[in-house]
Every structure is written in C-alpha cells, then in structure tokens.
Design a protein around this motif. Structure first.
Motif, PDB file in Angstrom:
ATOM      1  N   LEU A  39       0.767  -1.340  -0.185  1.00 32.24           N
ATOM      2  CA  LEU A  39      -0.024  -0.052   0.012  1.00 32.24           C
ATOM      3  C   LEU A  39       0.940   1.167   0.026  1.00 32.24           C
ATOM      4  O   LEU A  39       0.607   2.381  -0.851  1.00 32.24           O
ATOM      5  CB  LEU A  39      -1.066  -0.068   1.284  1.00 32.24           C
ATOM      6  N   ALA A  40       1.908   1.352   0.867  1.00 35.97           N
ATOM      7  CA  ALA A  40       3.004   2.396   0.885  1.00 35.97           C
ATOM      8  C   ALA A  40       3.686   2.633  -0.697  1.00 35.97           C
ATOM      9  O   ALA A  40       3.562   3.706  -1.107  1.00 35.97           O
ATOM     10  CB  ALA A  40       4.047   2.125   1.916  1.00 35.97           C
ATOM     11  N   LYS A  41       3.813   1.482  -1.246  1.00 34.60           N
ATOM     12  CA  LYS A  41       4.166   1.518  -2.663  1.00 34.60           C
ATOM     13  C   LYS A  41       3.368   2.327  -3.348  1.00 34.60           C
ATOM     14  O   LYS A  41       3.678   3.121  -4.437  1.00 34.60           O
ATOM     15  CB  LYS A  41       5.128   0.068  -3.021  1.00 34.60           C
ATOM     16  N   LYS A  42       2.182   1.587  -3.536  1.00 34.91           N
ATOM     17  CA  LYS A  42       1.095   2.088  -4.330  1.00 34.91           C
ATOM     18  C   LYS A  42       0.788   3.504  -4.126  1.00 34.91           C
ATOM     19  O   LYS A  42       0.445   4.396  -5.362  1.00 34.91           O
ATOM     20  CB  LYS A  42      -0.160   1.270  -3.817  1.00 34.91           C
ATOM     21  N   ASN A  43       1.072   3.971  -2.976  1.00 38.52           N
ATOM     22  CA  ASN A  43       0.917   5.472  -2.710  1.00 38.52           C
ATOM     23  C   ASN A  43       2.201   6.400  -2.860  1.00 38.52           C
ATOM     24  O   ASN A  43       1.903   7.535  -2.300  1.00 38.52           O
ATOM     25  CB  ASN A  43       0.241   5.805  -1.156  1.00 38.52           C
ATOM     26  N   GLY A  44       3.088   5.844  -3.674  1.00 33.49           N
ATOM     27  CA  GLY A  44       4.318   6.625  -3.942  1.00 33.49           C
ATOM     28  C   GLY A  44       5.575   6.437  -3.292  1.00 33.49           C
ATOM     29  O   GLY A  44       6.416   7.239  -3.455  1.00 33.49           O
ATOM     30  N   MET A  45       5.372   5.850  -2.034  1.00 36.76           N
ATOM     31  CA  MET A  45       6.453   5.852  -1.257  1.00 36.76           C
ATOM     32  C   MET A  45       7.710   4.545  -2.123  1.00 36.76           C
ATOM     33  O   MET A  45       7.355   3.590  -2.498  1.00 36.76           O
ATOM     34  CB  MET A  45       6.174   5.022   0.251  1.00 36.76           C
ATOM     35  N   THR A  46       8.908   5.038  -2.128  1.00 34.44           N
ATOM     36  CA  THR A  46       9.871   4.164  -2.772  1.00 34.44           C
ATOM     37  C   THR A  46      10.528   3.156  -1.967  1.00 34.44           C
ATOM     38  O   THR A  46      10.332   3.222  -0.704  1.00 34.44           O
ATOM     39  CB  THR A  46      10.922   4.815  -3.293  1.00 34.44           C
ATOM     40  N   GLU A  47      11.132   2.153  -2.559  1.00 32.75           N
ATOM     41  CA  GLU A  47      11.613   1.125  -1.439  1.00 32.75           C
ATOM     42  C   GLU A  47      12.727   1.751  -1.020  1.00 32.75           C
ATOM     43  O   GLU A  47      13.044   1.330   0.504  1.00 32.75           O
ATOM     44  CB  GLU A  47      12.268  -0.243  -2.539  1.00 32.75           C
ATOM     45  N   LYS A  48      13.538   2.439  -1.452  1.00 28.04           N
ATOM     46  CA  LYS A  48      14.632   3.374  -0.730  1.00 28.04           C
ATOM     47  C   LYS A  48      14.106   3.948   0.533  1.00 28.04           C
ATOM     48  O   LYS A  48      14.654   3.983   1.552  1.00 28.04           O
ATOM     49  CB  LYS A  48      15.360   3.989  -1.681  1.00 28.04           C
ATOM     50  N   ALA A  58      14.987   1.205  13.508  1.00 30.66           N
ATOM     51  CA  ALA A  58      15.801   0.059  14.173  1.00 30.66           C
ATOM     52  C   ALA A  58      16.432   0.871  15.636  1.00 30.66           C
ATOM     53  O   ALA A  58      16.417   0.125  16.480  1.00 30.66           O
ATOM     54  CB  ALA A  58      16.828  -0.373  13.467  1.00 30.66           C
ATOM     55  N   PHE A  59      16.993   1.937  15.494  1.00 31.42           N
ATOM     56  CA  PHE A  59      17.351   2.813  16.461  1.00 31.42           C
ATOM     57  C   PHE A  59      16.626   2.890  17.637  1.00 31.42           C
ATOM     58  O   PHE A  59      16.920   2.813  18.778  1.00 31.42           O
ATOM     59  CB  PHE A  59      18.045   4.029  15.990  1.00 31.42           C
ATOM     60  N   TYR A  60      15.102   3.057  17.610  1.00 30.47           N
ATOM     61  CA  TYR A  60      14.200   3.134  18.509  1.00 30.47           C
ATOM     62  C   TYR A  60      13.638   1.573  19.173  1.00 30.47           C
ATOM     63  O   TYR A  60      13.411   1.662  20.137  1.00 30.47           O
ATOM     64  CB  TYR A  60      13.007   3.861  18.095  1.00 30.47           C
ATOM     65  N   VAL A  61      13.672   0.897  18.179  1.00 31.36           N
ATOM     66  CA  VAL A  61      12.650  -0.333  18.602  1.00 31.36           C
ATOM     67  C   VAL A  61      13.619  -1.765  18.670  1.00 31.36           C
ATOM     68  O   VAL A  61      13.183  -2.676  19.217  1.00 31.36           O
ATOM     69  CB  VAL A  61      11.575  -0.626  17.923  1.00 31.36           C
ATOM     70  N   GLY A  62      14.858  -1.619  18.228  1.00 33.82           N
ATOM     71  CA  GLY A  62      15.819  -2.642  18.224  1.00 33.82           C
ATOM     72  C   GLY A  62      15.988  -3.346  16.874  1.00 33.82           C
ATOM     73  O   GLY A  62      14.906  -3.294  16.078  1.00 33.82           O
ATOM     74  N   TRP A  63      17.260  -3.800  16.476  1.00 35.16           N
ATOM     75  CA  TRP A  63      17.568  -4.275  15.349  1.00 35.16           C
ATOM     76  C   TRP A  63      16.906  -5.667  15.011  1.00 35.16           C
ATOM     77  O   TRP A  63      16.545  -5.908  13.933  1.00 35.16           O
ATOM     78  CB  TRP A  63      18.884  -4.478  15.120  1.00 35.16           C
ATOM     79  N   PRO A  64      16.334  -6.433  15.856  1.00 37.13           N
ATOM     80  CA  PRO A  64      15.706  -7.560  15.721  1.00 37.13           C
ATOM     81  C   PRO A  64      14.384  -7.331  14.862  1.00 37.13           C
ATOM     82  O   PRO A  64      14.117  -7.950  14.107  1.00 37.13           O
ATOM     83  CB  PRO A  64      15.679  -8.601  16.962  1.00 37.13           C
ATOM     84  N   LYS A  65      13.539  -6.277  15.457  1.00 36.98           N
ATOM     85  CA  LYS A  65      12.376  -6.037  14.925  1.00 36.98           C
ATOM     86  C   LYS A  65      12.491  -5.513  13.373  1.00 36.98           C
ATOM     87  O   LYS A  65      11.872  -5.617  12.563  1.00 36.98           O
ATOM     88  CB  LYS A  65      11.682  -4.921  15.703  1.00 36.98           C
ATOM     89  N   ALA A  66      13.481  -4.446  13.439  1.00 41.36           N
ATOM     90  CA  ALA A  66      13.763  -3.867  11.872  1.00 41.36           C
ATOM     91  C   ALA A  66      14.100  -4.812  11.237  1.00 41.36           C
ATOM     92  O   ALA A  66      13.673  -5.094   9.917  1.00 41.36           O
ATOM     93  CB  ALA A  66      14.603  -2.976  12.154  1.00 41.36           C
ATOM     94  N   ALA A  67      14.984  -5.959  11.361  1.00 48.45           N
ATOM     95  CA  ALA A  67      15.640  -6.883  10.458  1.00 48.45           C
ATOM     96  C   ALA A  67      14.408  -7.826  10.057  1.00 48.45           C
ATOM     97  O   ALA A  67      14.348  -8.085   8.848  1.00 48.45           O
ATOM     98  CB  ALA A  67      16.758  -7.627  10.990  1.00 48.45           C
ATOM     99  N   ALA A  68      13.563  -8.074  10.850  1.00 47.58           N
ATOM    100  CA  ALA A  68      12.274  -9.151  10.318  1.00 47.58           C
ATOM    101  C   ALA A  68      11.525  -8.266   9.288  1.00 47.58           C
ATOM    102  O   ALA A  68      11.114  -9.034   8.357  1.00 47.58           O
ATOM    103  CB  ALA A  68      11.348  -9.232  11.502  1.00 47.58           C
ATOM    104  N   VAL A  69      11.374  -6.878   9.567  1.00 48.59           N
ATOM    105  CA  VAL A  69      10.811  -6.381   8.268  1.00 48.59           C
ATOM    106  C   VAL A  69      11.726  -6.127   6.969  1.00 48.59           C
ATOM    107  O   VAL A  69      11.283  -6.139   5.954  1.00 48.59           O
ATOM    108  CB  VAL A  69      10.147  -4.844   8.962  1.00 48.59           C
ATOM    109  N   LEU A  70      12.883  -5.971   7.309  1.00 45.10           N
ATOM    110  CA  LEU A  70      13.853  -5.911   6.106  1.00 45.10           C
ATOM    111  C   LEU A  70      14.004  -7.317   5.289  1.00 45.10           C
ATOM    112  O   LEU A  70      13.837  -7.232   4.203  1.00 45.10           O
ATOM    113  CB  LEU A  70      15.208  -5.415   6.426  1.00 45.10           C
ATOM    114  N   ASN A  71      13.692  -8.519   6.142  1.00 42.00           N
ATOM    115  CA  ASN A  71      13.557  -9.615   5.399  1.00 42.00           C
ATOM    116  C   ASN A  71      12.188  -9.817   4.757  1.00 42.00           C
ATOM    117  O   ASN A  71      12.345 -10.269   3.466  1.00 42.00           O
ATOM    118  CB  ASN A  71      13.263 -10.662   6.254  1.00 42.00           C
ATOM    119  N   ILE A  72      11.309  -9.057   4.874  1.00 48.60           N
ATOM    120  CA  ILE A  72       9.890  -8.930   4.121  1.00 48.60           C
ATOM    121  C   ILE A  72      10.055  -8.134   2.879  1.00 48.60           C
ATOM    122  O   ILE A  72       9.576  -8.493   2.132  1.00 48.60           O
ATOM    123  CB  ILE A  72       8.588  -8.490   4.981  1.00 48.60           C
ATOM    124  N   VAL A  73      10.941  -6.751   3.026  1.00 48.11           N
ATOM    125  CA  VAL A  73      11.042  -6.262   1.949  1.00 48.11           C
ATOM    126  C   VAL A  73      11.939  -7.146   1.001  1.00 48.11           C
ATOM    127  O   VAL A  73      11.815  -6.886  -0.395  1.00 48.11           O
ATOM    128  CB  VAL A  73      11.880  -4.825   2.328  1.00 48.11           C
TER     129      VAL A  73
END
Length: 76
Positions: A39-48, A58-73
């Motif tokens: 949905l974010a991409k459809k609304n013009g947000m780039t992958e970058k 990641a700096f606020y919630v921790g790298w494990p949570k961010a890494a899980a989302v990076l894997n989805i991307v």
C-alpha cells in the motif's frame, strides 16, 4: 483557514503509510506488514524510503524487529 486544513489533511494522508509501518515495526507485527508495504508503494513511497524508515526505526525499537521487516522487503 480552509486551505490550511486541506493542506494539513493532504500532508497527513501522505504520511499515513509511514505511521502505519512505524507502528507495526514497533509492536513487532509482521503478519500485516506485506499488505502495508504494498500500500505504501502504491501511494508513492519508494523502496529506498521504506528501507530508510525501517533503518531509522531500528534505533528506537531494536534491530531484531527492524531486521524482520527488512527480510519481508527483501522477499518482495
């Protein structure tokens, strides 16, 4: 005043994907992430921009949570 309200609503609409993705990252909810990333991409947000947001979070919630989302991307 009506023009200011309209501008504010447009700005909020543009930022809505950022808020949702940030919220999902912060609570570790990856089940809904694919849908909201598309949905974010459809609304013009780039992958970058998405990767930058995830890295920022990641700096606020921790790298494990961010890494899980990076894997989805990376899978998309």
């Amino acid at each position: 005043n009506n023009g200011i309200n309209s501008k504010l609503l447009n700005d909020m609409r543009d930022l809505a994907p950022n808020f949702v993705i940030s919220a999902l990252i912060s609570i570790g909810n990856t089940e809904q992430m694919s849908f909201h990333l598309q949905l974010a991409k459809k609304n013009g947000m780039t992958e970058k921009e998405i990767i930058a947001l995830i890295t920022h979070m990641a700096f606020y919630v921790g790298w494990p949570k961010a890494a899980a989302v990076l894997n989805i991307v990376a899978e998309k």
